[in-house]
Design an enzyme around this catalytic site. Structure first.
Site, PDB file in Angstrom:
ATOM      1  N   ARG A 198       4.804   9.683   1.095  1.00 29.44           N
ATOM      2  CA  ARG A 198       3.819  10.438   0.323  1.00 29.44           C
ATOM      3  C   ARG A 198       3.918  11.924   0.654  1.00 29.44           C
ATOM      4  O   ARG A 198       3.959  12.315   1.817  1.00 29.44           O
ATOM      5  CB  ARG A 198       2.402   9.933   0.617  1.00 29.44           C
ATOM      6  CG  ARG A 198       2.145   8.514   0.140  1.00 29.44           C
ATOM      7  CD  ARG A 198       0.653   8.201   0.088  1.00 29.44           C
ATOM      8  NE  ARG A 198      -0.023   8.465   1.337  1.00 29.44           N
ATOM      9  CZ  ARG A 198      -0.128   7.603   2.349  1.00 29.44           C
ATOM     10  NH1 ARG A 198       0.428   6.404   2.246  1.00 29.44           N
ATOM     11  NH2 ARG A 198      -0.770   7.918   3.456  1.00 29.44           N
ATOM     12  N   TYR A 231       9.368   8.779  -5.216  1.00 30.25           N
ATOM     13  CA  TYR A 231       8.870   7.746  -4.303  1.00 30.25           C
ATOM     14  C   TYR A 231       7.620   7.099  -4.889  1.00 30.25           C
ATOM     15  O   TYR A 231       6.705   7.789  -5.358  1.00 30.25           O
ATOM     16  CB  TYR A 231       8.575   8.356  -2.924  1.00 30.25           C
ATOM     17  CG  TYR A 231       7.808   7.434  -2.007  1.00 30.25           C
ATOM     18  CD1 TYR A 231       8.381   6.253  -1.537  1.00 30.25           C
ATOM     19  CD2 TYR A 231       6.507   7.735  -1.614  1.00 30.25           C
ATOM     20  CE1 TYR A 231       7.673   5.403  -0.706  1.00 30.25           C
ATOM     21  CE2 TYR A 231       5.790   6.900  -0.779  1.00 30.25           C
ATOM     22  CZ  TYR A 231       6.379   5.726  -0.330  1.00 30.25           C
ATOM     23  OH  TYR A 231       5.669   4.873   0.491  1.00 30.25           O
ATOM     24  N   GLY A 233       4.946   5.834  -3.809  1.00 28.37           N
ATOM     25  CA  GLY A 233       3.650   6.275  -3.325  1.00 28.37           C
ATOM     26  C   GLY A 233       3.163   7.545  -3.976  1.00 28.37           C
ATOM     27  O   GLY A 233       1.972   7.858  -3.954  1.00 28.37           O
ATOM     28  N   CYS A 287       1.206  -0.004   9.631  1.00 29.62           N
ATOM     29  CA  CYS A 287       0.615  -0.469  10.885  1.00 29.62           C
ATOM     30  C   CYS A 287       0.330  -1.968  10.891  1.00 29.62           C
ATOM     31  O   CYS A 287      -0.538  -2.434  11.636  1.00 29.62           O
ATOM     32  CB  CYS A 287      -0.660   0.304  11.186  1.00 29.62           C
ATOM     33  SG  CYS A 287      -0.384   2.029  11.602  1.00 29.62           S
ATOM     34  N   GLY A 288       1.020  -2.728  10.053  1.00 30.12           N
ATOM     35  CA  GLY A 288       0.959  -4.178  10.190  1.00 30.12           C
ATOM     36  C   GLY A 288       0.053  -4.913   9.234  1.00 30.12           C
ATOM     37  O   GLY A 288      -0.222  -6.099   9.450  1.00 30.12           O
ATOM     38  N   LYS A 289      -0.412  -4.277   8.138  1.00 30.81           N
ATOM     39  CA  LYS A 289      -1.281  -5.004   7.213  1.00 30.81           C
ATOM     40  C   LYS A 289      -0.565  -6.196   6.598  1.00 30.81           C
ATOM     41  O   LYS A 289      -1.133  -7.277   6.488  1.00 30.81           O
ATOM     42  CB  LYS A 289      -1.797  -4.081   6.109  1.00 30.81           C
ATOM     43  CG  LYS A 289      -2.948  -3.197   6.516  1.00 30.81           C
ATOM     44  CD  LYS A 289      -3.760  -2.680   5.346  1.00 30.81           C
ATOM     45  CE  LYS A 289      -2.927  -2.066   4.258  1.00 30.81           C
ATOM     46  NZ  LYS A 289      -2.110  -0.926   4.721  1.00 30.81           N
ATOM     47  N   THR A 290       0.686  -5.988   6.166  1.00 25.80           N
ATOM     48  CA  THR A 290       1.414  -7.091   5.536  1.00 25.80           C
ATOM     49  C   THR A 290       1.637  -8.223   6.528  1.00 25.80           C
ATOM     50  O   THR A 290       1.435  -9.406   6.208  1.00 25.80           O
ATOM     51  CB  THR A 290       2.758  -6.604   4.965  1.00 25.80           C
ATOM     52  OG1 THR A 290       2.519  -5.592   3.987  1.00 25.80           O
ATOM     53  CG2 THR A 290       3.520  -7.751   4.314  1.00 25.80           C
ATOM     54  N   ASP A 336      -2.735  -4.972   0.965  1.00 23.86           N
ATOM     55  CA  ASP A 336      -2.880  -3.511   1.013  1.00 23.86           C
ATOM     56  C   ASP A 336      -4.240  -3.004   0.570  1.00 23.86           C
ATOM     57  O   ASP A 336      -4.788  -2.116   1.207  1.00 23.86           O
ATOM     58  CB  ASP A 336      -1.788  -2.865   0.164  1.00 23.86           C
ATOM     59  CG  ASP A 336      -1.662  -1.367   0.408  1.00 23.86           C
ATOM     60  OD1 ASP A 336      -1.765  -0.949   1.574  1.00 23.86           O
ATOM     61  OD2 ASP A 336      -1.458  -0.614  -0.562  1.00 23.86           O
ATOM     62  N   ARG A 356      11.303  -0.208   1.616  1.00 21.90           N
ATOM     63  CA  ARG A 356      10.338  -1.155   1.053  1.00 21.90           C
ATOM     64  C   ARG A 356      11.010  -2.283   0.278  1.00 21.90           C
ATOM     65  O   ARG A 356      12.155  -2.186  -0.147  1.00 21.90           O
ATOM     66  CB  ARG A 356       9.408  -0.415   0.078  1.00 21.90           C
ATOM     67  CG  ARG A 356       8.644   0.761   0.676  1.00 21.90           C
ATOM     68  CD  ARG A 356       7.337   0.352   1.234  1.00 21.90           C
ATOM     69  NE  ARG A 356       6.543   1.478   1.748  1.00 21.90           N
ATOM     70  CZ  ARG A 356       5.229   1.447   1.909  1.00 21.90           C
ATOM     71  NH1 ARG A 356       4.552   0.368   1.599  1.00 21.90           N
ATOM     72  NH2 ARG A 356       4.589   2.489   2.401  1.00 21.90           N
TER      73      ARG A 356
END
Length: 653
Positions: free
Chosen positions: A106, A238, A240, A293-296, A309, A409
């Site tokens: 971003r 990108y 984002g 930071c690990g959400k997925t 997300d 990604r």
């Protein structure tokens, strides 16, 4: 207070289309017969005027009205290939997209909220006055699609019929963006107008990549007009920055919740997943973490996947907190995705049967994608985000270039996953009983703790601190990340915080249905807990045990140890859950290192937050009350036990 439709609507000003008659005249002139028939199926005036003005402003050679049919989806895929935005890979349904090497995240320095003169903007964001934005958009977007194709998509950010869903237009000259939207969102051409009438609003997103050259990046911009709920993005690639249905519209949803939700609605940067409990019980968890930071990973640790997300939340008439995922796919970071920690996602990425858009990974000579941390043998050459690559290649500063970008990604439909839950498409959402907050915290908080009450829970979210990740261009160091939503809060932080206190403390939540609120942290390192090295003090899969404990705590099945910061688990419960959930031994020594309170670190964190929030306007006093209560309790602990307080000492108080 944010005012809707205040000031000039920039696209309307530049397009010059003021009414439906003018819009229809433009369509007659600019659309071929097939697409003229399609757009004539729409009749809602504001929708037609927005689309017409975007066409008039951007001046595409062709307009494609995407109805979401199989033929339309195939046209978009082929257009992405024809334009060179994507390339085919040997595995059926897989393609590779590369962003400009200078634009791998971003562009936060070139992202602005369009503001009216008296409008408050978050202190953590950039703003541009409406008159200045008008000049910028006129200069840089007028005619930007000349010679190209504009694809017009009508999407729902959430299931059709849901209370907190949001309709959105995506108008773009990038076939990659449109292709991504078809995987990540619900094409709702047939239902769009009906939903706009029901909900009373829609978002508009206008994007063009321009000539897609590195030299144009200084002129790349993302503008978000909160008043007219319209985004403008140009000279960038990108997702984002370009797939404005995602974080651009999330910002509008945050505004809608804060300023129109009346304490009964939230828009959060959260995963949604279901955890199996005893006797067939499923408990739904929503959890916040900054991007990267690990959400997925945490979402996939659940038994019933809804989203990784974003979450729209509301209090329903029965007093339950309900959640839906605005998306229906994953735009997931692949670094460290591997067979051990992410077996279900890895299965879909490595085996046929799913449509996948890869971005910024390495493609080897056989056409196989590779990325850092995939747990597989790595090739010595191929092509990646910066061009041809071979092992040992260095950049201009002498730094070795990794096999893939840290923000590389994969884009894939949620329904492809083995643990996908059909509840993801239920208009009533899922009843949410656990809320978590986490970040990349190497040295301060324990792996899991539960707030004493909803005010303490809001404070956990407000006080997230996390190491910066590669999702933002130029970001570095450790910084505050309030609610993991700070980059996406358009208005004053005090307004957003009040909405959090009002929502989670609402009397409208029924007895027995109020979610527990918790902190998660699986980024503690050995060196932070008396050992050496920066290796994690645990494994990614451990989160399944932490979530299992929260599931049982939400239903009162397990006791806990009270501390000034909240409740932590007892060793016997965690030992049992490690064994039954992940078939892993959990020694008491490890438990003691993870759950001892390092008081000085926590006090420093609290002091940081008090100092930062003291500089903000209109922060609810409840935050400072909670932080003072926690600080006083920790100081008393330190006076009694010293700077490191063990779970046993806490249990014996």
């Amino acid at each position: 207070m944010l005012k809707k439709n205040e000031g000039i609507d920039i696209v309307k000003e530049l397009g010059g289309i003021q009414n439906v008659e003018q819009a229809q005249a433009l369509f007659e002139k600019r659309l071929d017969s097939d697409h003229l028939i399609r757009i004539r199926k729409l009749s809602q005036p504001e929708i037609l005027i927005k689309i017409a003005n975007a066409i008039a402003m951007c001046d595409p050679a062709r307009v494609y009205i995407n109805t979401g049919s199989a033929a339309d989806r195939q046209f978009i895929r082929q257009l992405a290939l024809n334009k060179g935005e994507e390339a085919v890979l040997p595995m059926d349904g897989h393609t590779i997209h590369y962003d400009l090497k200078e634009e791998q995240g971003r562009i936060i320095d070139r992202t602005f909220y369009i503001a009216n003169p008296d409008e408050k903007i978050s202190s953590l964001a950039n703003k541009i006055l409406r008159d200045d934005a008008l000049v910028e958009v006129r200069t840089k977007m007028a005619g930007i699609m000349s010679g190209g194709t504009m694809v017009v998509g009508l999407y729902m950010r959430g299931p059709v019929g849901a209370a907190a869903t949001n309709p959105a237009l995506e108008l773009t000259s990038s076939a990659y963006v449109s292709h991504s939207a078809e995987i990540l969102y619900r094409n709702a051409f047939d239902d769009f107008e009906k939903e706009v009438e029901r909900l009373g609003h829609f978002y508009t997103n206008i994007h063009s990549e321009g000539l897609n050259r590195a030299e144009d990046l200084p002129n790349a911009r993302v503008f978000m007009d909160r008043s007219h709920r319209t985004t403008y993005s140009f000279n960038c690639t990108y997702a984002g920055n370009t797939l404005l249905l995602k974080k651009g519209n999330h910002r509008f949803s945050v505004d809608k919740a804060v300023y129109e939700g009346e304490g009964r609605e939230l828009a959060e940067h959260m995963f949604i997943t279901g955890i199996d409990g005893p006797d067939g019980r499923v408990t739904w968890v929503a959890g916040a973490a900054p991007s990267g930071c690990g959400k997925t990973t945490t979402a996939m640790a659940g038994n019933h996947f809804v989203g990784d997300d974003l979450a729209q939340m509301w209090i329903d008439e029965s007093g339950s907190v309900r959640s839906i995922n605005p998306e229906c796919g994953i735009f997931g970071i692949v670094e460290d995705v591997n067979g051990e920690g992410d077996p279900m996602l890895m299965d879909r990425l490595r085996n046929p049967g799913s449509e996948v858009i890869w971005s910024n990974v390495l493609i080897d000579e056989t056409g196989t994608p590779h990325w850092t941390g995939n747990g597989e043998a790595q090739p010595i050459r191929g092509r990646n985000f910066q061009g041809p690559w071979k092992k040992g290649l260095q950049d201009a500063n002498g730094k070795e270039i990794p096999i893939s970008h840290p923000n590389a990604r994969c884009t894939i439909s949620s329904s492809a996953l083995a643990n996908y839950s059909e509840a993801a498409e239920a208009a009533e959402g899922v009843e949410t009983r656990v809320i978590t907050y986490s970040g990349r915290d190497s040295d301060t908080m324990p792996p899991v703790w539960v707030a004493k009450n909803s005010d303490h829970g809001v404070a956990i979210g407000a006080c997230i601190v996390s190491a910066a990740t590669a999702t933002e261009v130029g970001a570095s160091g450790v910084k505050r990340a309030p609610w993991a939503n700070a980059p996406f809060i358009p208005g004053a932080l005090g307004d957003y915080m009040k909405a959090q206190f009002d929502f989670f403390g609402s009397a409208a939540i029924a007895d027995g249905k109020r979610p527990i609120m918790a902190g998660l942290n699986y980024f503690l390192t050995h060196e932070a807990r008396g050992g050496s090295g920066k290796k994690l003090l645990g494994e990614k899969k451990d989160v399944k045990a932490w979530l299992a404990w929260l599931e049982q705590r939400a239903h009162g099945d397990v006791d806990a140890i009270e501390t000034p910061i909240g409740f932590i688990p007892r060793y016997a419960d965690m030992q049992r859950l490690f064994e039954t959930r992940i078939d892993k031994a959990y020694p008491e020594d490890l438990y003691n290192r993870q759950f001892s309170l390092y008081v000085d670190n926590i006090l420093a964190r609290i002091d940081l937050q008090i100092a930062a929030y003291s500089k903000e306007e209109n922060i609810p006093p409840r935050l400072f009350d909670v932080l003072k209560e926690q600080r006083d309790g920790l100081v008393a602990l330190k006076e009694k036990f010293g700077p490191i307080v063990t779970p046993e000492q806490l249990s014996n108080m």
